[in-house]
Scaffold this active site. Structure first.
Site, short mmCIF file in Angstrom:
data_model
loop_
_atom_site.label_atom_id
_atom_site.label_comp_id
_atom_site.label_asym_id
_atom_site.label_seq_id
_atom_site.Cartn_x
_atom_site.Cartn_y
_atom_site.Cartn_z
N ARG A 14 -9.87 0.65 8.61
CA ARG A 14 -9.40 -0.69 8.92
C ARG A 14 -10.43 -1.51 9.67
NH1 ARG A 14 -3.53 0.49 8.72
NH2 ARG A 14 -2.41 -1.46 8.95
N ARG A 16 10.80 -1.24 11.75
CA ARG A 16 9.72 -0.93 12.69
C ARG A 16 9.64 -2.00 13.76
NH1 ARG A 16 4.67 0.09 8.73
NH2 ARG A 16 3.67 -1.05 10.43
N LYS A 19 0.84 -1.21 0.00
CA LYS A 19 0.00 0.00 0.00
C LYS A 19 0.88 1.26 0.00
CE LYS A 19 -2.10 -1.06 3.86
NZ LYS A 19 -1.35 -2.30 4.16
N ARG A 35 -0.64 -9.17 13.51
CA ARG A 35 -1.18 -8.14 12.61
C ARG A 35 -1.95 -8.78 11.47
NH1 ARG A 35 3.89 -5.25 11.12
NH2 ARG A 35 2.59 -3.91 9.84
N ARG A 53 11.36 -5.40 5.68
CA ARG A 53 11.04 -3.99 5.41
C ARG A 53 11.92 -3.06 6.26
NH1 ARG A 53 4.92 -2.02 5.50
NH2 ARG A 53 4.88 -3.10 7.52
#
Ligand code: ADP
Ligand code: ADP
Ligand code: ZN
Length: 207
Positions: free
Chosen positions: A88, A153, A13, A164, A122
């Site tokens: 969400r 992160r 995204k 998640r 990531r």
């Protein structure tokens, strides 16, 4: 044009949103980026949100809805915007309907096993929101766009990622039906090459 990007963590995204907002010259409204900035600046919202984010849970609807409502009221959103990471939950989508009109919802579809690989590699820039993957970073440790250091992160670490994904399937995936029923959902295969996915998204947005 008012756009929503829907998809699980790691679907691409943020990566695709950065390209689309540049092409369409509209702001990218990433609720994850807004919350991470609030945490960094230790604002009351940031302090409240941190424990939820670190645990891989969603921050409470009322917190995030107020943030988005205020953001969409700003001048730069008049000609359109891209929502990346909001809504969400169904209550968030229902609240959004009371203060916004959405033209297109793009669902980025990627299988869970690929998501885990993407998320675990990531690296992000907390300054400008740019996203990278270790497989393509080489020796680079700073952001190509702004020069700030890249970090992993806290919630991208293995323990939190599965949480998640399960939160996505239980709380966010129902939005696929929510927007399908309205007739403005467009599913895009998020598994291929970034340039090809971008081209497909632009095709959907221009149709
Ligand atoms: P990703 O890009 O991996 O999907 P985000 O950066 O969008 O993750 O979001 C990171 C975290 O911020 C989420 O796991 C959640 O805790 C919080 N968050 C972001 N957007 C929302 C939202 N719309 N509602 C509730 N929590 C949110
Ligand atoms: P999201 O915002 O949906 O959580 P990101 O855009 O941050 O997802 O992408 C998650 C990770 O996957 C990043 O490391 C990014 O570089 C990588 N990525 C994004 N799109 C692709 C793609 N099409 N193929 C392979 N890796 C990708
Ligand atoms: Zn940067």
């Amino acid at each position: 044009m008012n756009i929503i990007f829907l998809g699980p963590p790691g679907a691409g995204k943020g990566t695709q949103a950065q390209r689309v907002v540049e092409a369409l010259n509209i702001p990218q409204i990433s609720t994850g980026d807004i919350l991470r900035r609030a945490i960094k600046e230790q604002t009351p919202t940031g302090v409240k949100a941190k424990s939820y984010i670190d645990a891989g849970k969603l921050v409470p609807d009322e917190v995030i809805i107020d943030i988005v409502k205020d953001r969409l009221a700003q001048d730069d959103c008049k000609e359109g915007y891209l929502l990346d990471g909001f809504p969400r939950t169904v209550p968030q989508a229902e609240a959004l309907d009371t203060f916004a009109t959405i033209d297109k919802v793009v669902e980025l579809d990627v299988a869970d096993d690929a998501l885990v690989k993407r998320i675990s590699g990531r690296r992000v820039c907390l300054n400008c929101g740019a996203t990278y993957h270790i497989s393509r970073l080489g020796d680079r440790t700073t952001c190509e766009k702004c020069g700030e250091p890249l970090i992993q992160r806290e919630d991208d670490k293995a323990e939190t990622v599965l949480n998640r994904l399960s939160v996505y399937h239980s709380q966010t995936a129902p939005l696929v039906d929510f927007y399908s029923a309205k007739g403005n959902l467009h599913k895009v295969d998020g598994a291929g090459d970034m340039d090809a996915i971008f081209a497909e998204i632009m095709k959907v947005l221009k149709a």
